[in-house]
Motif scaffolding. Structure first.
Motif, mmCIF file in Angstrom:
data_model
loop_
_atom_site.group_PDB
_atom_site.id
_atom_site.type_symbol
_atom_site.label_atom_id
_atom_site.label_comp_id
_atom_site.label_asym_id
_atom_site.label_seq_id
_atom_site.Cartn_x
_atom_site.Cartn_y
_atom_site.Cartn_z
ATOM 1 N N PRO A 179 0.830 -1.210 0.000
ATOM 2 C CA PRO A 179 0.000 0.000 0.000
ATOM 3 C C PRO A 179 0.864 1.260 0.000
ATOM 4 C CG PRO A 179 0.083 -0.918 2.197
ATOM 5 C CD PRO A 179 0.829 -1.871 1.303
ATOM 6 N N VAL A 180 0.377 2.270 -0.671
ATOM 7 C CA VAL A 180 1.023 3.575 -0.679
ATOM 8 C C VAL A 180 -0.050 4.596 -0.347
ATOM 9 C CG1 VAL A 180 2.283 5.277 -2.049
ATOM 10 C CG2 VAL A 180 2.666 2.830 -2.459
ATOM 11 N N LEU A 181 0.149 5.326 0.736
ATOM 12 C CA LEU A 181 -0.804 6.341 1.173
ATOM 13 C C LEU A 181 -0.324 7.709 0.725
ATOM 14 C CD1 LEU A 181 -1.286 5.079 4.840
ATOM 15 C CD2 LEU A 181 -2.563 4.418 2.794
ATOM 16 N N LEU A 182 -1.265 8.568 0.336
ATOM 17 C CA LEU A 182 -0.934 9.924 -0.071
ATOM 18 C C LEU A 182 -1.700 10.916 0.785
ATOM 19 C CD1 LEU A 182 -0.774 8.104 -2.785
ATOM 20 C CD2 LEU A 182 -0.595 10.305 -3.896
ATOM 21 N N THR A 183 -1.018 11.971 1.200
ATOM 22 C CA THR A 183 -1.713 13.057 1.867
ATOM 23 C C THR A 183 -2.411 13.896 0.807
ATOM 24 O OG1 THR A 183 0.254 14.472 1.834
ATOM 25 C CG2 THR A 183 -0.128 13.148 3.837
ATOM 26 N N ARG A 184 -3.359 14.701 1.257
ATOM 27 C CA ARG A 184 -4.220 15.481 0.367
ATOM 28 C C ARG A 184 -3.654 16.883 0.166
ATOM 29 N NH1 ARG A 184 -7.031 17.598 -2.948
ATOM 30 N NH2 ARG A 184 -9.281 17.571 -3.070
ATOM 31 N N PRO A 185 -3.249 17.211 -1.060
ATOM 32 C CA PRO A 185 -2.757 18.560 -1.306
ATOM 33 C C PRO A 185 -3.916 19.551 -1.433
ATOM 34 C CG PRO A 185 -2.721 17.333 -3.341
ATOM 35 C CD PRO A 185 -3.175 16.379 -2.263
ATOM 36 N N PHE A 186 -3.681 20.769 -0.982
ATOM 37 C CA PHE A 186 -4.685 21.823 -1.130
ATOM 38 C C PHE A 186 -4.034 23.165 -0.865
ATOM 39 C CE2 PHE A 186 -4.763 20.487 3.257
ATOM 40 C CZ PHE A 186 -4.866 21.663 3.985
ATOM 41 N N VAL A 187 -4.727 24.215 -1.273
ATOM 42 C CA VAL A 187 -4.271 25.589 -1.077
ATOM 43 C C VAL A 187 -5.283 26.300 -0.196
ATOM 44 C CG1 VAL A 187 -3.773 27.774 -2.246
ATOM 45 C CG2 VAL A 187 -3.143 25.624 -3.331
ATOM 46 N N GLY A 188 -4.794 27.095 0.746
ATOM 47 C CA GLY A 188 -5.682 27.866 1.588
ATOM 48 C C GLY A 188 -6.094 27.100 2.824
ATOM 49 N N ALA A 189 -7.000 27.717 3.576
ATOM 50 C CA ALA A 189 -7.460 27.128 4.824
ATOM 51 C C ALA A 189 -8.917 27.505 5.046
ATOM 52 C CB ALA A 189 -6.604 27.633 5.984
ATOM 53 N N SER A 190 -9.524 26.834 5.993
ATOM 54 C CA SER A 190 -10.904 27.132 6.345
ATOM 55 C C SER A 190 -11.121 26.759 7.804
ATOM 56 C CB SER A 190 -11.870 26.331 5.463
ATOM 57 O OG SER A 190 -13.199 26.519 5.910
ATOM 58 N N THR A 191 -12.057 27.457 8.441
ATOM 59 C CA THR A 191 -12.488 27.091 9.793
ATOM 60 C C THR A 191 -13.964 26.694 9.805
ATOM 61 O OG1 THR A 191 -12.963 29.405 10.294
ATOM 62 C CG2 THR A 191 -10.784 28.566 10.917
ATOM 63 N N ASP A 192 -14.590 26.718 8.636
ATOM 64 C CA ASP A 192 -16.004 26.345 8.511
ATOM 65 C C ASP A 192 -16.127 24.827 8.593
ATOM 66 O OD1 ASP A 192 -18.559 25.637 7.607
ATOM 67 O OD2 ASP A 192 -18.603 27.183 6.055
ATOM 68 N N PRO A 193 -16.835 24.287 9.594
ATOM 69 C CA PRO A 193 -16.935 22.834 9.731
ATOM 70 C C PRO A 193 -17.588 22.138 8.542
ATOM 71 C CG PRO A 193 -18.274 23.944 11.400
ATOM 72 C CD PRO A 193 -17.550 25.005 10.633
ATOM 73 N N GLY A 194 -18.292 22.870 7.703
ATOM 74 C CA GLY A 194 -18.918 22.286 6.530
ATOM 75 C C GLY A 194 -18.026 22.267 5.299
ATOM 76 N N VAL B 67 3.393 9.052 0.844
ATOM 77 C CA VAL B 67 3.880 10.127 -0.007
ATOM 78 C C VAL B 67 3.194 11.395 0.490
ATOM 79 C CG1 VAL B 67 4.047 11.030 -2.350
ATOM 80 C CG2 VAL B 67 4.199 8.550 -1.945
ATOM 81 N N ASP B 68 3.974 12.284 1.081
ATOM 82 C CA ASP B 68 3.412 13.488 1.684
ATOM 83 C C ASP B 68 3.255 14.575 0.617
ATOM 84 O OD1 ASP B 68 2.500 15.472 3.329
ATOM 85 O OD2 ASP B 68 4.132 15.282 4.792
ATOM 86 N N VAL B 69 2.233 14.396 -0.186
ATOM 87 C CA VAL B 69 1.965 15.318 -1.290
ATOM 88 C C VAL B 69 1.667 16.719 -0.757
ATOM 89 C CG1 VAL B 69 0.556 15.746 -3.340
ATOM 90 C CG2 VAL B 69 1.090 13.398 -2.673
ATOM 91 N N HIS B 70 0.925 16.782 0.336
ATOM 92 C CA HIS B 70 0.592 18.097 0.892
ATOM 93 C C HIS B 70 1.847 18.894 1.221
ATOM 94 C CE1 HIS B 70 -0.318 21.017 4.083
ATOM 95 N NE2 HIS B 70 -1.290 21.317 3.235
ATOM 96 N N SER B 71 2.780 18.293 1.933
ATOM 97 C CA SER B 71 4.005 19.011 2.297
ATOM 98 C C SER B 71 4.821 19.406 1.074
ATOM 99 C CB SER B 71 4.854 18.163 3.246
ATOM 100 O OG SER B 71 4.203 18.033 4.486
ATOM 101 N N ALA B 72 4.849 18.551 0.077
ATOM 102 C CA ALA B 72 5.631 18.837 -1.128
ATOM 103 C C ALA B 72 5.081 20.023 -1.909
ATOM 104 C CB ALA B 72 5.678 17.601 -2.022
ATOM 105 N N PHE B 73 3.779 20.294 -1.746
ATOM 106 C CA PHE B 73 3.142 21.362 -2.502
ATOM 107 C C PHE B 73 2.651 22.519 -1.628
ATOM 108 C CE2 PHE B 73 3.026 17.874 -5.411
ATOM 109 C CZ PHE B 73 3.084 18.440 -6.668
ATOM 110 N N ALA B 74 2.896 22.445 -0.319
ATOM 111 C CA ALA B 74 2.324 23.418 0.619
ATOM 112 C C ALA B 74 2.693 24.865 0.302
ATOM 113 C CB ALA B 74 2.738 23.069 2.041
ATOM 114 N N ASP B 75 3.894 25.099 -0.141
ATOM 115 C CA ASP B 75 4.342 26.461 -0.418
ATOM 116 C C ASP B 75 4.329 26.790 -1.903
ATOM 117 O OD1 ASP B 75 4.793 26.918 2.305
ATOM 118 O OD2 ASP B 75 6.793 26.043 2.181
ATOM 119 N N ARG B 76 3.536 26.067 -2.671
ATOM 120 C CA ARG B 76 3.524 26.242 -4.124
ATOM 121 C C ARG B 76 2.118 26.424 -4.690
ATOM 122 N NH1 ARG B 76 8.055 25.044 -7.065
ATOM 123 N NH2 ARG B 76 6.855 26.326 -8.516
ATOM 124 N N PRO B 77 1.394 27.463 -4.269
ATOM 125 C CA PRO B 77 0.046 27.675 -4.812
ATOM 126 C C PRO B 77 0.057 27.915 -6.314
ATOM 127 C CG PRO B 77 0.754 29.590 -3.574
ATOM 128 C CD PRO B 77 1.769 28.510 -3.321
#
Length: 80
Positions: A11-26, A51-61
């Motif tokens: 198995p190979v697990l990947l973290t979820r890449p994304f840009v920005g943040a939210s505090t809205d529970p929905g 594979v920490d995709v999120h960290s690899a792309f965290a500073d690259r919007p």
């Protein structure tokens, strides 16, 4: 992970890449950091590759077309 390993699958697990943040529970991005940490924890606990995709792309919007989808350059970096 355990089911995969029991069947001889690596198995190979990947973290979820994304840009920005939210505090809205929905909004999914509110929960994404915890999801990513849980993915890392499971990988450590079960001996699975993460594979920490999120960290690899965290500073690259600039590599995203929107909050969660890579653009052409992002796809190229992911492939590398």
């Amino acid at each position: 992970v355990r089911t995969s390993q029991a069947r001889g699958i690596v198995p190979v697990l990947l973290t979820r890449p994304f840009v920005g943040a939210s505090t809205d529970p929905g909004v999914w991005k509110t929960h994404a950091p915890r999801y990513n940490e849980a993915t890392r924890e499971v990988g450590r606990a079960e001996g699975a590759l993460v594979v920490d995709v999120h960290s690899a792309f965290a500073d690259r919007p600039d590599l995203f077309d929107d909050e969660s989808h890579f653009g052409t350059a992002g796809h190229a970096r992911m492939a590398d």
